[in-house]
Design a protein around this motif. Structure first.
Motif, PDB file in Angstrom:
ATOM      1  N   ARG A   1       0.421   1.277   1.354  1.00 33.61           N
ATOM      2  CA  ARG A   1       0.637  -0.168   1.235  1.00 33.61           C
ATOM      3  C   ARG A   1       0.309  -0.599  -0.185  1.00 33.61           C
ATOM      4  NH1 ARG A   1      -2.461  -4.470   1.601  1.00 33.61           N
ATOM      5  NH2 ARG A   1      -4.244  -3.285   2.387  1.00 33.61           N
ATOM      6  N   LEU A   2       1.200  -1.430  -0.749  1.00 39.91           N
ATOM      7  CA  LEU A   2       1.021  -2.020  -2.069  1.00 39.91           C
ATOM      8  C   LEU A   2       1.156  -3.525  -1.905  1.00 39.91           C
ATOM      9  CD1 LEU A   2       3.362   0.393  -4.074  1.00 39.91           C
ATOM     10  CD2 LEU A   2       0.886   0.583  -3.821  1.00 39.91           C
ATOM     11  N   GLY A   3       0.041  -4.236  -1.904  1.00 40.90           N
ATOM     12  CA  GLY A   3       0.101  -5.666  -1.614  1.00 40.90           C
ATOM     13  C   GLY A   3       0.582  -5.879  -0.193  1.00 40.90           C
ATOM     14  N   GLN A   4       1.685  -6.634  -0.039  1.00 38.67           N
ATOM     15  CA  GLN A   4       2.248  -6.884   1.282  1.00 38.67           C
ATOM     16  C   GLN A   4       3.387  -5.925   1.621  1.00 38.67           C
ATOM     17  OE1 GLN A   4       0.850  -9.140   3.346  1.00 38.67           O
ATOM     18  NE2 GLN A   4      -0.651  -9.376   1.691  1.00 38.67           N
ATOM     19  N   GLU A   5       3.683  -5.002   0.734  1.00 39.16           N
ATOM     20  CA  GLU A   5       4.801  -4.088   0.955  1.00 39.16           C
ATOM     21  C   GLU A   5       4.302  -2.684   1.293  1.00 39.16           C
ATOM     22  OE1 GLU A   5       7.730  -4.171  -2.085  1.00 39.16           O
ATOM     23  OE2 GLU A   5       7.529  -6.317  -2.467  1.00 39.16           O
ATOM     24  N   ARG A   6       5.144  -1.951   2.045  1.00 34.53           N
ATOM     25  CA  ARG A   6       4.790  -0.597   2.475  1.00 34.53           C
ATOM     26  C   ARG A   6       5.895   0.369   2.043  1.00 34.53           C
ATOM     27  NH1 ARG A   6       5.443  -0.647   7.683  1.00 34.53           N
ATOM     28  NH2 ARG A   6       3.944   0.922   8.367  1.00 34.53           N
ATOM     29  N   TYR A   7       5.491   1.566   1.663  1.00 34.32           N
ATOM     30  CA  TYR A   7       6.418   2.600   1.195  1.00 34.32           C
ATOM     31  C   TYR A   7       6.029   3.939   1.807  1.00 34.32           C
ATOM     32  CZ  TYR A   7       7.733  -0.806  -2.396  1.00 34.32           C
ATOM     33  OH  TYR A   7       8.160  -1.933  -3.055  1.00 34.32           O
TER      34      TYR A   7
ATOM     35  N   THR B   1      -9.025  16.242 -16.401  1.00 31.71           N
ATOM     36  CA  THR B   1      -8.769  14.835 -16.671  1.00 31.71           C
ATOM     37  C   THR B   1      -7.344  14.512 -16.251  1.00 31.71           C
ATOM     38  OG1 THR B   1     -10.246  14.961 -18.568  1.00 31.71           O
ATOM     39  CG2 THR B   1      -8.789  13.063 -18.446  1.00 31.71           C
ATOM     40  N   ILE B   2      -7.182  13.580 -15.307  1.00 32.79           N
ATOM     41  CA  ILE B   2      -5.874  13.281 -14.735  1.00 32.79           C
ATOM     42  C   ILE B   2      -5.528  11.823 -15.016  1.00 32.79           C
ATOM     43  CG2 ILE B   2      -4.528  13.216 -12.599  1.00 32.79           C
ATOM     44  CD1 ILE B   2      -6.499  15.282 -11.468  1.00 32.79           C
ATOM     45  N   PRO B   3      -4.361  11.554 -15.586  1.00 31.11           N
ATOM     46  CA  PRO B   3      -3.982  10.157 -15.864  1.00 31.11           C
ATOM     47  C   PRO B   3      -3.843   9.353 -14.575  1.00 31.11           C
ATOM     48  CG  PRO B   3      -2.130  11.651 -16.228  1.00 31.11           C
ATOM     49  CD  PRO B   3      -3.333  12.515 -16.022  1.00 31.11           C
ATOM     50  N   LEU B   4      -4.273   8.104 -14.647  1.00 29.84           N
ATOM     51  CA  LEU B   4      -4.230   7.198 -13.494  1.00 29.84           C
ATOM     52  C   LEU B   4      -3.136   6.166 -13.721  1.00 29.84           C
ATOM     53  CD1 LEU B   4      -5.456   6.128 -10.833  1.00 29.84           C
ATOM     54  CD2 LEU B   4      -7.048   4.780 -12.221  1.00 29.84           C
ATOM     55  N   ALA B   5      -2.190   6.087 -12.782  1.00 31.94           N
ATOM     56  CA  ALA B   5      -1.081   5.133 -12.869  1.00 31.94           C
ATOM     57  C   ALA B   5      -1.113   4.210 -11.660  1.00 31.94           C
ATOM     58  CB  ALA B   5       0.255   5.879 -12.931  1.00 31.94           C
ATOM     59  N   ASP B   6      -0.781   2.955 -11.885  1.00 33.50           N
ATOM     60  CA  ASP B   6      -0.706   1.972 -10.797  1.00 33.50           C
ATOM     61  C   ASP B   6       0.698   2.030 -10.206  1.00 33.50           C
ATOM     62  OD1 ASP B   6      -0.693  -0.164  -9.098  1.00 33.50           O
ATOM     63  OD2 ASP B   6      -1.696  -1.535 -10.476  1.00 33.50           O
ATOM     64  N   LEU B   7       0.820   2.501  -8.972  1.00 34.57           N
ATOM     65  CA  LEU B   7       2.130   2.662  -8.347  1.00 34.57           C
ATOM     66  C   LEU B   7       2.845   1.328  -8.221  1.00 34.57           C
ATOM     67  CD1 LEU B   7       4.133   4.611  -7.098  1.00 34.57           C
ATOM     68  CD2 LEU B   7       2.938   4.384  -4.913  1.00 34.57           C
ATOM     69  N   ALA B   8       2.120   0.282  -7.871  1.00 32.62           N
ATOM     70  CA  ALA B   8       2.745  -1.038  -7.726  1.00 32.62           C
ATOM     71  C   ALA B   8       3.268  -1.550  -9.061  1.00 32.62           C
ATOM     72  CB  ALA B   8       1.741  -2.028  -7.143  1.00 32.62           C
ATOM     73  N   ASP B   9       2.547  -1.276 -10.145  1.00 31.69           N
ATOM     74  CA  ASP B   9       2.981  -1.725 -11.463  1.00 31.69           C
ATOM     75  C   ASP B   9       4.280  -1.024 -11.871  1.00 31.69           C
ATOM     76  OD1 ASP B   9       2.601  -3.145 -13.977  1.00 31.69           O
ATOM     77  OD2 ASP B   9       2.142  -1.194 -14.831  1.00 31.69           O
TER      78      ASP B   9
ATOM     79  N   LEU C   1       6.529   0.213  -9.834  1.00 32.81           N
ATOM     80  CA  LEU C   1       7.599  -0.260  -8.955  1.00 32.81           C
ATOM     81  C   LEU C   1       7.934  -1.733  -9.178  1.00 32.81           C
ATOM     82  CD1 LEU C   1       6.566   1.461  -5.607  1.00 32.81           C
ATOM     83  CD2 LEU C   1       8.623   1.938  -6.928  1.00 32.81           C
ATOM     84  N   GLY C   2       7.052  -2.462  -9.866  1.00 33.97           N
ATOM     85  CA  GLY C   2       7.285  -3.885 -10.070  1.00 33.97           C
ATOM     86  C   GLY C   2       6.931  -4.729  -8.862  1.00 33.97           C
ATOM     87  N   VAL C   3       5.970  -4.280  -8.046  1.00 31.98           N
ATOM     88  CA  VAL C   3       5.548  -5.038  -6.868  1.00 31.98           C
ATOM     89  C   VAL C   3       4.682  -6.208  -7.305  1.00 31.98           C
ATOM     90  CG1 VAL C   3       4.237  -4.944  -4.718  1.00 31.98           C
ATOM     91  CG2 VAL C   3       5.652  -3.001  -5.408  1.00 31.98           C
ATOM     92  N   LEU C   4       5.021  -7.402  -6.856  1.00 31.92           N
ATOM     93  CA  LEU C   4       4.295  -8.604  -7.226  1.00 31.92           C
ATOM     94  C   LEU C   4       3.295  -8.987  -6.141  1.00 31.92           C
ATOM     95  CD1 LEU C   4       7.317 -10.686  -8.601  1.00 31.92           C
ATOM     96  CD2 LEU C   4       5.754  -9.183  -9.875  1.00 31.92           C
ATOM     97  N   GLY C   5       2.422  -9.939  -6.458  1.00 33.80           N
ATOM     98  CA  GLY C   5       1.480 -10.434  -5.469  1.00 33.80           C
ATOM     99  C   GLY C   5       0.086  -9.875  -5.670  1.00 33.80           C
ATOM    100  N   ALA C   6      -0.847 -10.354  -4.823  1.00 30.49           N
ATOM    101  CA  ALA C   6      -2.249  -9.944  -4.920  1.00 30.49           C
ATOM    102  C   ALA C   6      -2.393  -8.464  -4.617  1.00 30.49           C
ATOM    103  CB  ALA C   6      -3.100 -10.776  -3.958  1.00 30.49           C
TER     104      ALA C   6
END
Length: 736
Positions: A463-469, A502-510, A512-517
């Protein structure tokens, strides 16, 4: 006969010929060492006779002629008029290949000249020639097949599985599937009847409810109301029982539907034998050309997987087997000099592991020469010149870089790498992964992990915010709570520490362009190409198998996705393609990180220095506890406040926690070495002016240049250690 107008006949004949030719190859490979060679020859004759008979019915005269000559030679071997010799076995193997490539629809058609050479060699054998000059078949459009890469195409011959719209299915599978379909249909009828019963009970319940309401409105007596309530409770109990029965039947129906799904998937499943059947001839051919003695061992040939997966990886497997013989195995003389058996061994193993199939191609040869590999990687610009500590799996991943090779000329075979990028691309394109393990002097093993099927995928639902993948499990290493991870900021990018890496950390929602809290609380650690990436998500809801569906012509291919599925509540879940998303994230510009924040109200390094408050602070980064404590004692005795770290990654974390006036670092450390730490300091805003002193045992001029190029202010040697020189250097750089 017009083959183009009868595809079913093509498929039937091709499947039969493939089976017979595979049988011929297997028996020919075992013929020389067979206890009863004449008995085995009779079985080979039966296969050749079947091929000839089928070809004659279909008017394939070229196939008939080749099969007839082979049958004549086998007859003489069976009768004892011709001895079973290695050259004759080689000739029959080449004839088998020629037969496979003479079948209409073959993707490696046999040139007329090659067919003539095979027939001439068979005639020579029939007239008693000893030895026989065995021809090398040509690949269409090339010269003689003398290079192992050409032999990879030529020797596979008719054993190559022909990708198409047809697969052979045992009748037992069809009948089994029909039986399950019949059971499912019966269960559906039972559920329909149960639904009618429950509907009738609901109507009765509504009628009783309306009666109770009417009785209450007209002021009926307590006894009448009690009777109505009792009747309603009885109907409710029957409804509850009906619901339980309906739930049980629906579960049974779901189980039968799963069996139907599995049965339908099974119709498109084929054994690994479909591809590996031609490997014995391939290994024999490449070994002959390269002057090596190699035995092929195949295990798990009956393991099954989706025909699309197997056909998609067939070329990659042939390439790995060719590489194992050509580049991996030593010549007999070198093996014996090294105390190894004269004959090398190449092993192809297949096994099922859950929803994946693991195929390994291993040899017991040289193994990967890490020094030669590292030199070639530096020469081709794939790693920096100072990457002397790169080794193991991290170094071996260089083998899969596009166009990479350790060869320095057309004949030297000092390592691996030619074409392995194609292997990786093929495997990853199917949603799989490929790894390499090597022990110098003991051999190399390539491990391919493939999905059993492309139609049903096991996924993580996130789950990313209100969306699910849905995230396919292929390539997912683990999921970890964010609270259990150490997150650091290096050179403007976030990283996590995991298993000394050392592993890079990426925001999946960012990405994908997922908006919201958002509230990231978990990390999905995955590696699909190159280095692993940690993807932050709000929540991992669970794991499940999903049926993958395309998005249709209207939407087409949505970037970053590989399909969609319908969830239990009817919502659409997009399946994410982490490989594409990782590439998109890596290509995106990195935002400038905010400067390190001091803990509490502590002033910055510059502020403390200007005001003269407090002792100068030195960060000592050293993995050896003895050296670390010695440096700490010396510097504290000289009046400095000392903070220690056990490696580069720990040191970067300490810099995030509090400002320092100088960093004293070793070079060779796990996780992050001193050169990498120095470069990170120079690239990170707020740290770029912190003096760095390297103290190491590496005293070569190249190492010193690497340290200075990384940005260190002083380079000291442990072999020339002098505590006064250390303190003087620190004082000079700190200013007090």
């Amino acid at each position: 006969m017009d083959w183009d107008q009868n595809p079913e006949l093509i498929a039937t004949f091709t499947a039969e010929v493939d089976d017979r030719l595979a049988s011929m190859r297997d028996r020919l490979m075992a013929l020389e060492g067979h206890r009863e060679p004449r008995r085995s020859v009779r079985e080979i004759m039966q296969d050749a006779h079947t091929v000839k008979g089928s070809a004659r019915m279909l008017g394939l005269l070229d196939v008939v002629e080749l099969a007839h000559r082979a049958e004549d030679l086998l007859t003489r071997m069976k009768d004892g008029r011709v001895e079973v010799r290695a050259d004759l076995v080689d000739l029959l193997l080449v004839t088998t290949e020629a037969l496979g490539r003479s079948v209409p629809g073959s993707d490696r058609s046999l040139p007329a000249g090659s067919r003539t050479e095979v027939l001439a060699a068979l005639d020579s054998a029939l007239t008693g020639a000893d030895p026989v000059d065995v021809p090398r078949l040509l690949v269409v459009g090339t010269g003689a097949a003398t290079d192992p890469e050409d032999l990879e195409d030529a020797a596979a011959g008719g054993a190559v599985s022909r990708a198409g719209d047809h697969v052979r299915v045992p009748t037992r599978r069809v009948h089994g599937l029909l039986d399950v379909v019949g059971e499912a249909e019966l269960e559906v009828r039972r559920i329909e009847r149960q639904v009618l019963d429950v509907t009738a009970l609901l109507l009765e319940h509504q009628s009783l409810l309306r009666g109770l309401r009417a009785a209450t409105l007209r002021g009926a007596g307590a006894a009448d109301v009690a009777d109505a309530v009792t009747a309603m409770v009885a109907v409710a109990d029957r409804l509850q029982a009906g619901a339980r029965d309906l739930r049980s039947r629906s579960e049974d129906a779901a189980a039968r539907l799963a069996r139907v799904r599995d049965g339908a998937m099974g119709l498109a499943m084929v054994p690994v034998r479909r591809v590996v059947a031609g490997f014995p001839a391939l290994v024999r051919e490449v070994a002959t050309v390269t002057g090596k003695d190699v035995e092929l061992v195949i295990e798990g040939a009956d393991v099954e997987l989706d025909v699309r997966v197997l056909d998609g990886v067939a070329d990659a497997l042939r390439h790995l087997v060719t590489n194992a013989v050509d580049h991996g195995c030593e010549p007999p003389e070198e093996r014996m000099a090294a105390g190894k058996p004269r004959r090398a061994t190449v092993t192809v193993t297949a096994r099922q592991a859950g929803s994946t199939v693991v195929i390994e191609v291993a040899d017991d040869g040289w193994g990967v020469d890490d020094d030669a590999l590292r030199d070639a990687a530096v020469r081709q610009g794939l790693v920096g010149a100072d990457a002397t500590t790169v080794s193991g799996a991290a170094l071996h991943r260089v083998l899969f870089a596009p166009g990479f090779s350790t060869r320095t000329d057309v004949t030297e075979t000092s390592g691996r790498g030619v074409g392995l990028d194609v292997v990786r691309t093929s495997v990853e394109g199917l949603g799989g992964s490929v790894d390499v393990e090597s022990v110098p002097g003991a051999g190399t093993r390539f491990v391919l992990t493939l999905p059993v099927t492309l139609g049903v995928v096991r996924c993580l639902v996130v789950r990313l915010g209100q969306e699910r993948y849905a995230v396919p499990l292929g390539g997912v290493l683990e999921t970890v709570s964010m609270a259990d991870l150490d997150v650091h900021e290096i050179a403007g990018s976030l990283v996590v520490a995991r298993d000394d890496a050392t592993i890079p950390l990426a925001d999946l929602a960012d990405v994908l362009g997922v908006l919201g809290a958002r509230s990231p609380r978990a990390v999905v650690l995955a590696r699909l190409t190159g280095e692993p990436v940690a993807w932050s998500v709000d929540e991992v809801e669970g794991e499940r198998e999903v049926v993958v569906k395309p998005l249709g012509d209207f939407l087409g291919q949505v970037p970053g996705t590989s399909g969609a599925t319908i969830d239990d509540d009817g919502s659409v879940l997009l399946l994410l393609d982490l490989r594409e998303l990782a590439a998109r994230w890596a290509a995106a510009p990195v935002s400038t990180a905010s400067p390190p924040v001091a803990v509490g109200d502590e002033p910055s390094r510059e502020g403390r220095r200007a005001s003269g408050e407090g002792r100068p602070r030195v960060l000592v980064v050293e993995d050896s506890i003895g050296v670390r404590e010695l440096q700490r004692t010396i510097l504290e005795g000289a009046g400095y406040d000392v903070v220690t770290a056990v490696d580069g990654l720990d040191g970067a974390g300490r810099l995030n926690q509090a400002p320092v006036d100088l960093v004293l670092s070793d070079v060779e450390m796990p996780g992050m070495d001193g050169f990498t730490l120095t470069r990170a300091i120079r690239k990170t805003r707020g740290w770029e002016n912190v003096p760095v002193v390297i103290m190491t045992s590496r005293g070569d001029d190249a190492d010193k240049r690497a340290g200075l190029d990384a940005g260190c202010d002083a380079y000291l040697l442990k072999s020339e250690f002098d505590q006064h020189a250390l303190v003087d250097t620190v004082r000079r750089l700190v200013g007090r």
